[in-house]
Design a protein around this motif. Structure first.
Motif, mmCIF file in Angstrom:
data_model
loop_
_atom_site.group_PDB
_atom_site.id
_atom_site.type_symbol
_atom_site.label_atom_id
_atom_site.label_comp_id
_atom_site.label_asym_id
_atom_site.label_seq_id
_atom_site.Cartn_x
_atom_site.Cartn_y
_atom_site.Cartn_z
ATOM 1 N N SER A 80 0.873 -1.167 0.000
ATOM 2 C CA SER A 80 0.000 0.000 0.000
ATOM 3 C C SER A 80 0.915 1.223 0.000
ATOM 4 C CB SER A 80 -0.889 -0.003 1.247
ATOM 5 O OG SER A 80 -1.673 1.162 1.280
ATOM 6 N N ILE A 81 0.917 1.949 -1.106
ATOM 7 C CA ILE A 81 1.768 3.132 -1.236
ATOM 8 C C ILE A 81 0.856 4.341 -1.429
ATOM 9 C CG2 ILE A 81 3.557 4.261 -2.621
ATOM 10 C CD1 ILE A 81 4.770 1.533 -3.156
ATOM 11 N N PHE A 82 1.088 5.399 -0.673
ATOM 12 C CA PHE A 82 0.226 6.578 -0.647
ATOM 13 C C PHE A 82 0.137 7.301 -1.989
ATOM 14 C CE2 PHE A 82 -0.476 11.116 0.413
ATOM 15 C CZ PHE A 82 -1.741 10.994 0.964
ATOM 16 N N PHE A 83 1.239 7.388 -2.712
ATOM 17 C CA PHE A 83 1.273 8.108 -3.981
ATOM 18 C C PHE A 83 1.100 7.121 -5.140
ATOM 19 C CE2 PHE A 83 3.781 10.696 -1.057
ATOM 20 C CZ PHE A 83 3.147 11.927 -1.194
ATOM 21 N N PRO A 84 -0.032 7.160 -5.860
ATOM 22 C CA PRO A 84 -0.251 6.215 -6.962
ATOM 23 C C PRO A 84 0.590 6.522 -8.199
ATOM 24 C CG PRO A 84 -2.093 7.726 -6.799
ATOM 25 C CD PRO A 84 -1.190 8.013 -5.631
ATOM 26 N N GLU A 85 1.042 7.747 -8.313
ATOM 27 C CA GLU A 85 1.910 8.116 -9.430
ATOM 28 C C GLU A 85 2.837 9.233 -8.985
ATOM 29 O OE1 GLU A 85 -0.588 11.255 -12.069
ATOM 30 O OE2 GLU A 85 -1.298 9.177 -12.151
ATOM 31 N N VAL A 86 3.959 9.318 -9.673
ATOM 32 C CA VAL A 86 4.936 10.377 -9.410
ATOM 33 C C VAL A 86 5.330 10.964 -10.753
ATOM 34 C CG1 VAL A 86 7.275 10.887 -8.589
ATOM 35 C CG2 VAL A 86 5.833 9.271 -7.313
ATOM 36 N N THR A 87 5.337 12.280 -10.833
ATOM 37 C CA THR A 87 5.861 12.948 -12.020
ATOM 38 C C THR A 87 7.047 13.817 -11.603
ATOM 39 O OG1 THR A 87 4.300 14.794 -11.807
ATOM 40 C CG2 THR A 87 3.663 12.988 -13.258
ATOM 41 N N VAL A 88 8.075 13.764 -12.422
ATOM 42 C CA VAL A 88 9.271 14.562 -12.192
ATOM 43 C C VAL A 88 9.515 15.360 -13.463
ATOM 44 C CG1 VAL A 88 11.736 14.530 -11.673
ATOM 45 C CG2 VAL A 88 10.219 12.802 -10.649
ATOM 46 N N THR A 89 9.432 16.672 -13.337
ATOM 47 C CA THR A 89 9.637 17.565 -14.478
ATOM 48 C C THR A 89 11.014 18.207 -14.334
ATOM 49 O OG1 THR A 89 7.265 17.982 -14.561
ATOM 50 C CG2 THR A 89 8.686 19.515 -15.763
ATOM 51 N N PHE A 90 11.772 18.232 -15.423
ATOM 52 C CA PHE A 90 13.134 18.749 -15.378
ATOM 53 C C PHE A 90 13.477 19.381 -16.719
ATOM 54 C CE2 PHE A 90 13.056 14.361 -16.611
ATOM 55 C CZ PHE A 90 13.944 14.255 -17.667
ATOM 56 N N THR A 91 14.547 20.140 -16.721
ATOM 57 C CA THR A 91 14.986 20.842 -17.923
ATOM 58 C C THR A 91 16.330 20.300 -18.391
ATOM 59 O OG1 THR A 91 13.858 22.844 -17.200
ATOM 60 C CG2 THR A 91 15.546 23.104 -18.896
ATOM 61 N N ILE A 92 16.403 20.012 -19.672
ATOM 62 C CA ILE A 92 17.670 19.644 -20.297
ATOM 63 C C ILE A 92 18.195 20.887 -21.008
ATOM 64 C CG2 ILE A 92 18.742 18.299 -22.143
ATOM 65 C CD1 ILE A 92 16.847 16.019 -21.433
ATOM 66 N N SER A 93 19.390 21.307 -20.612
ATOM 67 C CA SER A 93 19.955 22.518 -21.215
ATOM 68 C C SER A 93 21.359 22.297 -21.765
ATOM 69 C CB SER A 93 19.975 23.653 -20.187
ATOM 70 O OG SER A 93 20.747 23.281 -19.072
ATOM 71 N N ASP A 94 21.827 21.047 -21.695
ATOM 72 C CA ASP A 94 23.161 20.747 -22.196
ATOM 73 C C ASP A 94 23.142 19.378 -22.867
ATOM 74 O OD1 ASP A 94 23.228 18.810 -20.126
ATOM 75 O OD2 ASP A 94 24.165 20.228 -18.760
ATOM 76 N N GLU A 95 24.286 18.918 -23.297
ATOM 77 C CA GLU A 95 24.352 17.661 -24.046
ATOM 78 C C GLU A 95 24.824 16.489 -23.191
ATOM 79 O OE1 GLU A 95 26.356 18.038 -27.763
ATOM 80 O OE2 GLU A 95 25.062 19.676 -28.408
ATOM 81 N N ARG A 96 24.716 16.615 -21.885
ATOM 82 C CA ARG A 96 25.154 15.544 -21.001
ATOM 83 C C ARG A 96 24.070 14.488 -20.830
ATOM 84 N NH1 ARG A 96 27.197 18.905 -15.905
ATOM 85 N NH2 ARG A 96 25.826 17.365 -15.010
ATOM 86 N N HIS A 97 24.460 13.383 -20.221
ATOM 87 C CA HIS A 97 23.505 12.356 -19.832
ATOM 88 C C HIS A 97 22.805 12.821 -18.552
ATOM 89 C CE1 HIS A 97 21.680 8.490 -19.174
ATOM 90 N NE2 HIS A 97 22.125 8.530 -17.929
ATOM 91 N N HIS A 98 21.501 12.610 -18.470
ATOM 92 C CA HIS A 98 20.718 12.998 -17.301
ATOM 93 C C HIS A 98 20.132 11.738 -16.661
ATOM 94 C CE1 HIS A 98 21.093 16.664 -19.597
ATOM 95 N NE2 HIS A 98 20.804 17.324 -18.495
ATOM 96 N N HIS A 99 20.590 11.446 -15.448
ATOM 97 C CA HIS A 99 20.096 10.289 -14.700
ATOM 98 C C HIS A 99 19.178 10.825 -13.609
ATOM 99 C CE1 HIS A 99 19.949 6.263 -13.177
ATOM 100 N NE2 HIS A 99 20.372 6.655 -11.988
ATOM 101 N N VAL A 100 17.932 10.327 -13.577
ATOM 102 C CA VAL A 100 16.929 10.831 -12.640
ATOM 103 C C VAL A 100 16.422 9.659 -11.786
ATOM 104 C CG1 VAL A 100 14.782 12.127 -12.395
ATOM 105 C CG2 VAL A 100 16.276 12.571 -14.361
ATOM 106 N N PRO A 101 17.059 9.412 -10.635
ATOM 107 C CA PRO A 101 16.619 8.337 -9.761
ATOM 108 C C PRO A 101 15.358 8.730 -8.990
ATOM 109 C CG PRO A 101 18.927 8.889 -9.398
ATOM 110 C CD PRO A 101 18.326 9.980 -10.215
ATOM 111 N N LEU A 102 14.594 7.722 -8.578
ATOM 112 C CA LEU A 102 13.421 7.922 -7.742
ATOM 113 C C LEU A 102 13.531 6.970 -6.559
ATOM 114 C CD1 LEU A 102 10.591 9.234 -7.349
ATOM 115 C CD2 LEU A 102 9.671 7.247 -8.579
#
Length: 110
Positions: free
Chosen positions: A75-97
């Motif tokens: 039983s988890i309180f949050f049924p969904e999670v959204t993470v909004t972020f900006t890409i402004s360079d040419e690097r790899h973006h790793h977004v852990p949760l």
């Protein structure tokens, strides 16, 4: 051009969160999001193969936590999670949760 990956860890049970459906979308100036890629976390809780070659802009990862919670018998309180972020360079973006039954957190990893 940039790329994005994610890693979902269930800190409540101390293991990777396998089987989490995830969508990556580009957020446009209009209200229509553009689906860039989708997948399900593997046995290690990772998705590493989202569409490479992302242009600068605003993006969103949507995590279907309800599906994961049901499959894992939790039983988890949050049924969904959204993470909004900006890409402004040419690097790899790793977004852990990091999940727990009543909280989540995220950060920009490498």
């Amino acid at each position: 051009m940039s790329s994005v990956s994610t890693h979902v860890l269930d800190t409540g049970v101390g293991q990777p969160a396998a089987g989490v459906p995830v969508r990556l979308s580009r957020i446009t100036d209009g209200r229509d999001d553009v689906l860039v890629g989708s997948g399900t976390t593997d046995a290690d809780g990772r998705i590493t193969d989202f569409e490479p070659g992302l242009q600068p802009g605003k993006y969103q990862l949507w995590f279907d936590i309800a599906t994961y919670a049901e499959a894992s018998g939790q039983s988890i309180f949050f049924p969904e999670v959204t993470v909004t972020f900006t890409i402004s360079d040419e690097r790899h973006h790793h977004v852990p949760l990091l999940l727990s039954p009543f909280a989540y957190s995220t950060y920009r990893g490498s």
